[in-house]
Design an enzyme around this catalytic site. Structure first.
Site, PDB file in Angstrom:
ATOM      1  N   HIS A  56       1.121  -1.114  -0.075  1.00 43.39           N
ATOM      2  CA  HIS A  56       0.159   0.047   0.084  1.00 43.39           C
ATOM      3  C   HIS A  56       1.055   1.329   0.013  1.00 43.39           C
ATOM      4  O   HIS A  56       1.367   1.735   1.104  1.00 43.39           O
ATOM      5  CB  HIS A  56      -0.758   0.130   1.159  1.00 43.39           C
ATOM      6  CG  HIS A  56      -1.723  -1.359   1.389  1.00 43.39           C
ATOM      7  ND1 HIS A  56      -3.000  -1.226   0.910  1.00 43.39           N
ATOM      8  CD2 HIS A  56      -1.690  -2.572   2.063  1.00 43.39           C
ATOM      9  CE1 HIS A  56      -3.591  -2.436   1.282  1.00 43.39           C
ATOM     10  NE2 HIS A  56      -2.720  -3.192   1.888  1.00 43.39           N
ATOM     11  N   PHE A  57       1.129   1.729  -1.161  1.00 45.81           N
ATOM     12  CA  PHE A  57       2.193   2.831  -1.363  1.00 45.81           C
ATOM     13  C   PHE A  57       1.117   4.314  -0.973  1.00 45.81           C
ATOM     14  O   PHE A  57       1.763   5.391  -1.062  1.00 45.81           O
ATOM     15  CB  PHE A  57       2.858   2.990  -2.411  1.00 45.81           C
ATOM     16  CG  PHE A  57       4.162   1.997  -2.339  1.00 45.81           C
ATOM     17  CD1 PHE A  57       4.284   1.214  -1.354  1.00 45.81           C
ATOM     18  CD2 PHE A  57       5.002   1.690  -3.483  1.00 45.81           C
ATOM     19  CE1 PHE A  57       5.489   0.347  -1.275  1.00 45.81           C
ATOM     20  CE2 PHE A  57       6.094   1.025  -3.262  1.00 45.81           C
ATOM     21  CZ  PHE A  57       6.399   0.308  -2.312  1.00 45.81           C
ATOM     22  N   ARG A  58       0.172   4.307  -0.915  1.00 47.91           N
ATOM     23  CA  ARG A  58      -0.772   5.303  -0.228  1.00 47.91           C
ATOM     24  C   ARG A  58      -0.820   6.506  -1.171  1.00 47.91           C
ATOM     25  O   ARG A  58      -1.560   7.586  -0.723  1.00 47.91           O
ATOM     26  CB  ARG A  58      -0.181   5.747   1.062  1.00 47.91           C
ATOM     27  CG  ARG A  58       0.240   4.943   2.085  1.00 47.91           C
ATOM     28  CD  ARG A  58      -1.083   4.249   2.416  1.00 47.91           C
ATOM     29  NE  ARG A  58      -0.909   3.651   3.716  1.00 47.91           N
ATOM     30  CZ  ARG A  58      -1.781   2.618   4.098  1.00 47.91           C
ATOM     31  NH1 ARG A  58      -2.873   2.105   3.101  1.00 47.91           N
ATOM     32  NH2 ARG A  58      -1.821   1.668   5.093  1.00 47.91           N
ATOM     33  N   HIS A 172      -9.039 -10.059   0.686  1.00 43.84           N
ATOM     34  CA  HIS A 172      -8.998 -10.085   2.206  1.00 43.84           C
ATOM     35  C   HIS A 172     -10.042 -10.829   2.551  1.00 43.84           C
ATOM     36  O   HIS A 172     -11.174 -10.397   2.537  1.00 43.84           O
ATOM     37  CB  HIS A 172      -8.999  -8.325   2.321  1.00 43.84           C
ATOM     38  CG  HIS A 172      -9.070  -8.174   4.042  1.00 43.84           C
ATOM     39  ND1 HIS A 172      -7.859  -7.311   4.317  1.00 43.84           N
ATOM     40  CD2 HIS A 172      -9.541  -8.576   4.740  1.00 43.84           C
ATOM     41  CE1 HIS A 172      -8.200  -7.351   5.702  1.00 43.84           C
ATOM     42  NE2 HIS A 172      -9.146  -7.981   6.082  1.00 43.84           N
ATOM     43  N   ASP A 304       2.164  -6.899   2.853  1.00 43.04           N
ATOM     44  CA  ASP A 304       0.904  -6.045   2.994  1.00 43.04           C
ATOM     45  C   ASP A 304       1.552  -4.726   3.689  1.00 43.04           C
ATOM     46  O   ASP A 304       1.127  -4.244   4.837  1.00 43.04           O
ATOM     47  CB  ASP A 304       0.153  -7.092   4.056  1.00 43.04           C
ATOM     48  CG  ASP A 304      -1.174  -6.173   4.282  1.00 43.04           C
ATOM     49  OD1 ASP A 304      -1.604  -5.002   3.836  1.00 43.04           O
ATOM     50  OD2 ASP A 304      -1.855  -6.392   5.159  1.00 43.04           O
ATOM     51  N   HIS A 308       1.485   3.986   8.378  1.00 36.40           N
ATOM     52  CA  HIS A 308       0.729   4.857   8.837  1.00 36.40           C
ATOM     53  C   HIS A 308       1.501   5.709   9.600  1.00 36.40           C
ATOM     54  O   HIS A 308       2.572   5.192  10.227  1.00 36.40           O
ATOM     55  CB  HIS A 308      -0.365   4.394   9.688  1.00 36.40           C
ATOM     56  CG  HIS A 308      -1.428   3.583   9.135  1.00 36.40           C
ATOM     57  ND1 HIS A 308      -2.487   4.131   8.350  1.00 36.40           N
ATOM     58  CD2 HIS A 308      -1.612   2.139   8.912  1.00 36.40           C
ATOM     59  CE1 HIS A 308      -3.230   2.996   7.844  1.00 36.40           C
ATOM     60  NE2 HIS A 308      -2.773   2.067   7.832  1.00 36.40           N
TER      61      HIS A 308
END
Ligand SMILES: NC(=O)N[C@@H](CC(=O)O)C(=O)O
Ligand SMILES: [Zn+2]
Ligand SMILES: [Zn+2]
Length: 442
Positions: A56-58, A172, A304, A308
């Protein structure tokens, strides 16, 4: 480039020649040609770069947590040469515009990448499948970061749409109806206490994973589709996938480094920094997952990588976002297990490179052989280092593996170009120019 005298995962010692981004020779006794850069691989191991099919590179929307530049820098320093980005960004990658916007941001990537498409009631399958999509997923059967949980009918529809195009679906798998709400009631002991952190594991039960895995397998079988179960955190989940695969279904499973190397016993140390979905499990289940990695039922290890910000994670259990970073520490932790005699190097090579390449159809990646992309990692298995957040490259600035040991790359090469180099003598580091390419573009 000529890398001389390195040992491959299978024990052969070879010289490897790279030209125009491709491995052109894997032989003994190759002599350098004029102008060729020679890398001395003696005493080191040369491995295929890892293909991390779950990051998840956001971006867009969460650049304060991670960017394509920082995430891919972290990947390169950890020996990951291809990443697959998941769709729970803002906006979510569920239609053509969102896909195109994310594709533009990948220009900053130091490693190769794939972009997954997500499923929500607003998704536009035709626009997504029209683009160089890596796969569908992660399709959320329960809410996680981004609140993209969907119902049974939409899931079945998505699996059918993907099956019609022979596209795998990464799932998921948690069933929210089997979460134990009572675990979050009452006195949780306050932020930072072990009881507080552990409540998340009690809440998102192992039974919730098992039930959702079973449902995903059934839907996949009905549609004759290909199901890849993301971040399987329990022996029960892995066994269900392995049994279905034995029965002939096209199903595979993935486990994360945090479910392999951390358990509820670490809850006290981690506090809300250990909150992720699915959550950390009992030490007994963790050991069972590791055993299945060692013995062969686990198909893929993927991170994964879910960064954050520290101040976001420091809020109470109810408010802290779920997820931990990991793209830079996966290969190092697994190689440390090899060094300790707990895993074979061939097994590690298979779960991080060869298997993801074959499951997701990346013909040119995941192996050291003539004609393959020169995605390579040079490591010194005799030199583990202590993992410290300050030495990692993710923008989030913390790691759940602080203080553990890892064997970090000396050099990472993406299609023949050094993406990361560490001077073994001075410890200085260098990164190459962004070079990432969509692995579905060709
Ligand atoms: N695993 C997590 O706890 N969080 C992930 C989402 C996900 O993979 O479910 C995230 O994007 O933060
Ligand atoms: Zn997930
Ligand atoms: Zn995820």
């Amino acid at each position: 480039m000529l890398i001389t005298g390195a040992e491959l995962a299978d024990g052969r010692v070879r010289d490897v020649r790279v030209r125009d981004g491709t491995i052109v020779a894997v032989e003994e006794g190759l002599d350098p040609v004029a102008g060729e850069r020679v890398v001395d691989g003696r005493g080191r191991h040369l491995l295929p770069g890892a293909i991390d099919v779950h990051v998840h590179f956001r971006e867009p929307g969460g650049s304060h947590k991670e960017t394509w530049e920082t995430g891919s820098r972290s990947a390169a320093a950890g020996g990951v040469t291809t990443v697959v980005d998941q769709p729970n960004t803002s906006p979510p990658t569920v239609d053509g515009d969102a896909f195109d916007r994310k594709a533009e941001l990948t220009a900053a990537s130091h490693v190769d990448y794939g972009i997954n498409g997500g499923v929500t009631p607003e998704w536009d399958p035709d626009a997504l499948f029209d683009r160089p999509l890596f796969a569908l997923g992660e399709v959320f059967l329960a809410d996680s970061t981004g609140e993209m949980g969907i119902d049974a009918d939409l899931f079945a529809e998505a699996v059918e749409a993907a099956a019609a195009r022979d596209v795998p679906v990464t799932v998921h798998a948690e069933d929210a109806t089997l979460f134990d709400e009572s675990a979050l009631d009452g006195d949780l002991g306050g932020v930072g206490t072990a009881a507080n952190a552990d409540a998340w594991s009690a809440y998102r039960t192992a039974a919730a994973e098992a039930a959702a895995v079973e449902r995903a397998l059934e839907v996949g079988e009905d549609a004759d589709g290909r199901i890849h179960v993301a971040h399987t955190s329990t022996p029960e989940g892995i066994d269900a996938v392995a049994a279905a695969a034995d029965g002939g279904a096209s199903v595979t499973c993935e486990v994360t480094p945090h479910h392999l190397f951390l358990s509820r016993e670490n809850a006290g140390r981690l506090g809300t920094f250990g909150r992720m979905n699915p959550p950390l499990r009992s030490e007994e289940r963790r050991a069972g997952v590791f055993e299945r990695l060692r013995d062969g039922d686990v198909d893929v290890v993927a991170t994964d990588h879910a960064p954050h910000a520290v101040d976001e994670k420091r809020t109470g259990l109810a408010d802290a976002p779920s997820g931990v970073p990991g793209v830079e520490t996966m290969y190092p932790l697994l190689l440390e297990s090899v060094r300790a005699g707990e895993l074979s190097l061939e097994r590690v090579r298979d779960v991080v490179a060869a298997n993801p390449a074959s499951i997701f159809g990346l013909d040119r990646k995941g192996r050291i052989a003539e004609g393959a992309d020169a995605d390579l990692v040079l490591v010194d298995l005799t030199s583990p280092r202590e993992i410290e957040a300050g030495a990692l490259h993710s923008r989030c600035g913390w790691t759940p593996f602080e203080g553990s040991r890892g064997v970090f790359p000396e050099m990472t090469v993406v299609r023949g170009e050094p993406a990361y180099e560490r001077d073994p003598i001075t410890g200085a580091e260098e990164f190459g120019e962004p070079a990432g390419r969509n692995v579905r573009e060709r």
